[in-house]
Design a protein around this motif. Sequence first.
Motif, PDB file in Angstrom:
ATOM      1  N   GLY A 162      -7.300 -13.400   2.532  1.00 43.32           N
ATOM      2  CA  GLY A 162      -7.229 -11.937   2.586  1.00 43.32           C
ATOM      3  C   GLY A 162      -5.827 -11.398   2.463  1.00 43.32           C
ATOM      4  O   GLY A 162      -5.633 -10.181   2.415  1.00 43.32           O
ATOM      5  N   GLY A 163      -4.841 -12.293   2.440  1.00 42.04           N
ATOM      6  CA  GLY A 163      -3.451 -11.890   2.258  1.00 42.04           C
ATOM      7  C   GLY A 163      -2.798 -12.815   1.258  1.00 42.04           C
ATOM      8  O   GLY A 163      -2.248 -13.862   1.621  1.00 42.04           O
ATOM      9  N   VAL A 164      -2.883 -12.459  -0.021  1.00 45.34           N
ATOM     10  CA  VAL A 164      -2.373 -13.330  -1.079  1.00 45.34           C
ATOM     11  C   VAL A 164      -0.869 -13.123  -1.207  1.00 45.34           C
ATOM     12  O   VAL A 164      -0.405 -12.108  -1.722  1.00 45.34           O
ATOM     13  CB  VAL A 164      -3.069 -13.048  -2.424  1.00 45.34           C
ATOM     14  CG1 VAL A 164      -2.501 -13.950  -3.516  1.00 45.34           C
ATOM     15  CG2 VAL A 164      -4.575 -13.247  -2.298  1.00 45.34           C
ATOM     16  N   ASP A 165      -0.096 -14.080  -0.691  1.00 45.44           N
ATOM     17  CA  ASP A 165       1.355 -14.077  -0.850  1.00 45.44           C
ATOM     18  C   ASP A 165       1.794 -15.512  -1.099  1.00 45.44           C
ATOM     19  O   ASP A 165       0.968 -16.425  -1.187  1.00 45.44           O
ATOM     20  CB  ASP A 165       2.049 -13.471   0.383  1.00 45.44           C
ATOM     21  CG  ASP A 165       1.650 -14.149   1.688  1.00 45.44           C
ATOM     22  OD1 ASP A 165       1.232 -15.341   1.655  1.00 45.44           O
ATOM     23  OD2 ASP A 165       1.741 -13.521   2.752  1.00 45.44           O
ATOM     24  N   GLN A 166       3.092 -15.715  -1.234  1.00 45.79           N
ATOM     25  CA  GLN A 166       3.575 -17.047  -1.576  1.00 45.79           C
ATOM     26  C   GLN A 166       3.216 -18.074  -0.511  1.00 45.79           C
ATOM     27  O   GLN A 166       2.890 -19.216  -0.816  1.00 45.79           O
ATOM     28  CB  GLN A 166       5.095 -17.015  -1.796  1.00 45.79           C
ATOM     29  CG  GLN A 166       5.498 -16.405  -3.128  1.00 45.79           C
ATOM     30  CD  GLN A 166       4.833 -17.099  -4.298  1.00 45.79           C
ATOM     31  OE1 GLN A 166       4.052 -16.487  -5.035  1.00 45.79           O
ATOM     32  NE2 GLN A 166       5.098 -18.376  -4.485  1.00 45.79           N
ATOM     33  N   SER A 167       3.271 -17.678   0.751  1.00 47.27           N
ATOM     34  CA  SER A 167       2.937 -18.605   1.831  1.00 47.27           C
ATOM     35  C   SER A 167       1.473 -19.027   1.744  1.00 47.27           C
ATOM     36  O   SER A 167       1.141 -20.211   1.883  1.00 47.27           O
ATOM     37  CB  SER A 167       3.213 -17.950   3.187  1.00 47.27           C
ATOM     38  OG  SER A 167       2.756 -18.776   4.245  1.00 47.27           O
ATOM     39  N   ALA A 168       0.582 -18.049   1.499  1.00 46.86           N
ATOM     40  CA  ALA A 168      -0.844 -18.362   1.408  1.00 46.86           C
ATOM     41  C   ALA A 168      -1.123 -19.253   0.207  1.00 46.86           C
ATOM     42  O   ALA A 168      -1.882 -20.223   0.301  1.00 46.86           O
ATOM     43  CB  ALA A 168      -1.659 -17.080   1.321  1.00 46.86           C
ATOM     44  N   TYR A 193     -12.932  -3.593   0.445  1.00 51.11           N
ATOM     45  CA  TYR A 193     -12.336  -3.478   1.778  1.00 51.11           C
ATOM     46  C   TYR A 193     -10.810  -3.313   1.753  1.00 51.11           C
ATOM     47  O   TYR A 193     -10.074  -4.112   2.336  1.00 51.11           O
ATOM     48  CB  TYR A 193     -12.715  -4.673   2.653  1.00 51.11           C
ATOM     49  CG  TYR A 193     -14.189  -4.953   2.741  1.00 51.11           C
ATOM     50  CD1 TYR A 193     -15.104  -3.923   2.974  1.00 51.11           C
ATOM     51  CD2 TYR A 193     -14.678  -6.242   2.585  1.00 51.11           C
ATOM     52  CE1 TYR A 193     -16.456  -4.179   3.049  1.00 51.11           C
ATOM     53  CE2 TYR A 193     -16.039  -6.504   2.661  1.00 51.11           C
ATOM     54  CZ  TYR A 193     -16.922  -5.466   2.896  1.00 51.11           C
ATOM     55  OH  TYR A 193     -18.268  -5.731   2.967  1.00 51.11           O
ATOM     56  N   PRO A 194     -10.288  -2.260   1.085  1.00 51.71           N
ATOM     57  CA  PRO A 194      -8.848  -2.002   1.157  1.00 51.71           C
ATOM     58  C   PRO A 194      -8.392  -1.840   2.606  1.00 51.71           C
ATOM     59  O   PRO A 194      -9.084  -1.255   3.442  1.00 51.71           O
ATOM     60  CB  PRO A 194      -8.695  -0.681   0.393  1.00 51.71           C
ATOM     61  CG  PRO A 194      -9.863  -0.647  -0.537  1.00 51.71           C
ATOM     62  CD  PRO A 194     -10.993  -1.300   0.215  1.00 51.71           C
ATOM     63  N   GLY A 195      -7.211  -2.410   2.886  1.00 51.24           N
ATOM     64  CA  GLY A 195      -6.661  -2.351   4.231  1.00 51.24           C
ATOM     65  C   GLY A 195      -7.125  -3.458   5.139  1.00 51.24           C
ATOM     66  O   GLY A 195      -6.597  -3.630   6.236  1.00 51.24           O
ATOM     67  N   ARG A 196      -8.100  -4.245   4.678  1.00 46.54           N
ATOM     68  CA  ARG A 196      -8.583  -5.358   5.496  1.00 46.54           C
ATOM     69  C   ARG A 196      -8.436  -6.681   4.754  1.00 46.54           C
ATOM     70  O   ARG A 196      -7.568  -7.478   5.075  1.00 46.54           O
ATOM     71  CB  ARG A 196     -10.050  -5.138   5.895  1.00 46.54           C
ATOM     72  CG  ARG A 196     -10.261  -4.063   6.956  1.00 46.54           C
ATOM     73  CD  ARG A 196     -11.733  -3.842   7.228  1.00 46.54           C
ATOM     74  NE  ARG A 196     -12.444  -5.085   7.448  1.00 46.54           N
ATOM     75  CZ  ARG A 196     -13.736  -5.256   7.214  1.00 46.54           C
ATOM     76  NH1 ARG A 196     -14.462  -4.263   6.739  1.00 46.54           N
ATOM     77  NH2 ARG A 196     -14.299  -6.418   7.447  1.00 46.54           N
ATOM     78  N   GLY A 232     -13.326  -1.599  -4.503  1.00 46.72           N
ATOM     79  CA  GLY A 232     -13.092  -1.051  -3.179  1.00 46.72           C
ATOM     80  C   GLY A 232     -12.319   0.244  -3.159  1.00 46.72           C
ATOM     81  O   GLY A 232     -12.582   1.124  -2.323  1.00 46.72           O
ATOM     82  N   LEU A 233     -11.363   0.408  -4.051  1.00 47.74           N
ATOM     83  CA  LEU A 233     -10.561   1.636  -4.077  1.00 47.74           C
ATOM     84  C   LEU A 233     -11.417   2.836  -4.466  1.00 47.74           C
ATOM     85  O   LEU A 233     -11.333   3.903  -3.842  1.00 47.74           O
ATOM     86  CB  LEU A 233      -9.391   1.474  -5.046  1.00 47.74           C
ATOM     87  CG  LEU A 233      -8.338   0.432  -4.654  1.00 47.74           C
ATOM     88  CD1 LEU A 233      -7.283   0.315  -5.746  1.00 47.74           C
ATOM     89  CD2 LEU A 233      -7.687   0.775  -3.325  1.00 47.74           C
ATOM     90  N   ALA A 234     -12.246   2.681  -5.483  1.00 47.40           N
ATOM     91  CA  ALA A 234     -13.124   3.778  -5.889  1.00 47.40           C
ATOM     92  C   ALA A 234     -14.159   4.081  -4.809  1.00 47.40           C
ATOM     93  O   ALA A 234     -14.484   5.252  -4.547  1.00 47.40           O
ATOM     94  CB  ALA A 234     -13.810   3.435  -7.210  1.00 47.40           C
ATOM     95  N   ILE A 235     -14.685   3.053  -4.178  1.00 50.38           N
ATOM     96  CA  ILE A 235     -15.666   3.251  -3.105  1.00 50.38           C
ATOM     97  C   ILE A 235     -15.054   4.039  -1.958  1.00 50.38           C
ATOM     98  O   ILE A 235     -15.700   4.933  -1.377  1.00 50.38           O
ATOM     99  CB  ILE A 235     -16.211   1.893  -2.624  1.00 50.38           C
ATOM    100  CG1 ILE A 235     -17.152   1.309  -3.690  1.00 50.38           C
ATOM    101  CG2 ILE A 235     -16.929   2.017  -1.283  1.00 50.38           C
ATOM    102  CD1 ILE A 235     -17.505  -0.143  -3.468  1.00 50.38           C
ATOM    103  N   ASP A 236     -13.800   3.777  -1.618  1.00 49.87           N
ATOM    104  CA  ASP A 236     -13.138   4.528  -0.545  1.00 49.87           C
ATOM    105  C   ASP A 236     -13.030   6.017  -0.876  1.00 49.87           C
ATOM    106  O   ASP A 236     -13.162   6.877   0.001  1.00 49.87           O
ATOM    107  CB  ASP A 236     -11.756   3.945  -0.273  1.00 49.87           C
ATOM    108  CG  ASP A 236     -11.790   2.826   0.760  1.00 49.87           C
ATOM    109  OD1 ASP A 236     -12.913   2.395   1.122  1.00 49.87           O
ATOM    110  OD2 ASP A 236     -10.721   2.383   1.207  1.00 49.87           O
ATOM    111  N   VAL A 237     -12.792   6.353  -2.144  1.00 53.54           N
ATOM    112  CA  VAL A 237     -12.753   7.755  -2.556  1.00 53.54           C
ATOM    113  C   VAL A 237     -14.116   8.396  -2.361  1.00 53.54           C
ATOM    114  O   VAL A 237     -14.241   9.496  -1.790  1.00 53.54           O
ATOM    115  CB  VAL A 237     -12.297   7.872  -4.029  1.00 53.54           C
ATOM    116  CG1 VAL A 237     -12.480   9.302  -4.530  1.00 53.54           C
ATOM    117  CG2 VAL A 237     -10.848   7.434  -4.184  1.00 53.54           C
ATOM    118  N   LEU A 238     -15.161   7.729  -2.808  1.00 53.30           N
ATOM    119  CA  LEU A 238     -16.513   8.276  -2.675  1.00 53.30           C
ATOM    120  C   LEU A 238     -16.906   8.422  -1.210  1.00 53.30           C
ATOM    121  O   LEU A 238     -17.568   9.398  -0.825  1.00 53.30           O
ATOM    122  CB  LEU A 238     -17.509   7.386  -3.412  1.00 53.30           C
ATOM    123  CG  LEU A 238     -17.326   7.286  -4.938  1.00 53.30           C
ATOM    124  CD1 LEU A 238     -18.329   6.297  -5.530  1.00 53.30           C
ATOM    125  CD2 LEU A 238     -17.457   8.649  -5.583  1.00 53.30           C
TER     126      LEU A 238
END
Length: 471
Positions: free
Chosen positions: A133-139, A160-163, A192-198
Amino acid sequence: MARTLITGGTVVEATGSVPADVLVEGERIAAVGAPGVLAGAAPGADRVLDATGKLVVPGGVDVHTHMQMPVGEVSSADSFATGTTAAAWGGVTTIVDFATQQAGEDVRASLEARLAEAEGQCAVDYGLHQIVGGVDQSALAALGDLADEGVTSIKLFMAYPGRLYSDDGQILRALQAARELGLMAMVHAENGLAIDVLRAQALARGEGAPVHHSLTRPSVLEGEAAHRAIALAEVAGDVPLYIVHMSASEALAEVAAARDAGRNVFAETCPQYLYLTVEDTLARPGDEGAAFVCSPPIRSAHDVHDHRADLWRGLRTDDLAVVSTDHCPFCRKDKEGRADFAAVPNGLGAVEHRMELLWQGVVAGHLSPERWVETCSTTPARLFGLHPRKGTLAPGADADVLVWDPAGRTRLGIGGKHHSAADHSAWEGVEVAGKVDTVLSRGTVVVEGDRFTGRVGHGRYLRRDRSSLLR
């Protein structure tokens, strides 16, 4: 070493059906032979199970469950103990659950914590996928360690933006890493971004009732996300891609096109999307549909597409490869009475009823008995590195066996067959053809008739290999 002989039944595998007896020695299948042959060739069985008139099939493999999963301040109702006991009652002898890493957390630590939660708590065998859920270099650097623990699949979220949400760039980097390491990449495909707007617009209009959960997650946004995920997987070098809990005709069309082009794309659906509609959920008195909130949502019978018919067709044509459950039930107190439908924890339960519900597809003529076994047992085992240990009754395989009575009948729900810790059921009052007769997990009878004879702690952790079903 204990020996069990299962006689008189019809052995059903993904490749065909044949009258045959099955000999179990210890925890493994020792032999499958013509009726009566094994009794003479291997006398002295400690126990003989009469399967006359019944089907003898590999134990179910459910590769998508969420036991004791926290969501905000609540947790899914089933622990590993209660959830895997319910699975056993339903003829499911293997589950694959999830370890969850969120942004800023250590992947390895999340896996170790989840392994500790499950250890000694399962009634059937279990494995784990890793949610990133957190894609970064460490992950990304930690992904190389997963296979050493038998975790050969990762899950990414377009919702699920923000989660748990990852943007397209993060997903591409994770897919490239999966390709390099030979991991299966699972994706929750919704925009998820469009769903949050709706959702925000619906709430601004005062539309907070549970039905708006479905209305603000339209099927076209599932199709769009599936298209995007498939494109990113292609850019990443045709990494094996598995799209989870597919509910929408538009998403299925994207998978079908990719598979027709020879791509490494697979998808699953779940019983709720094959059977339920929004209208069904609103007909249930008392909760206005909150009990049925899940993501992707259950679709309307009045949508422009007949999603249920298309999903059944996808199962017949192998555009849908697997039926899992996304088992994640919550108790009523956690789902009802919320003014914001987005605050309702997502999920419902089906791990006990998947084999029963999918058998109705056989009764209705949608599937053959062999396809029932293939989608519920053999293909999930092959896709997720468990075959030939699981998903087959071949000699040398684990003796995970379901004896299924096609002439029986079963009433589902609290008033009938229900062993989940959840205090309600999406399948309340549903009566189905067929009945779980006897279940063996690694040679041990864990369900017999209407008795659970297994124990919590019997289940073992499965270190999975890389998939054996990739193009």
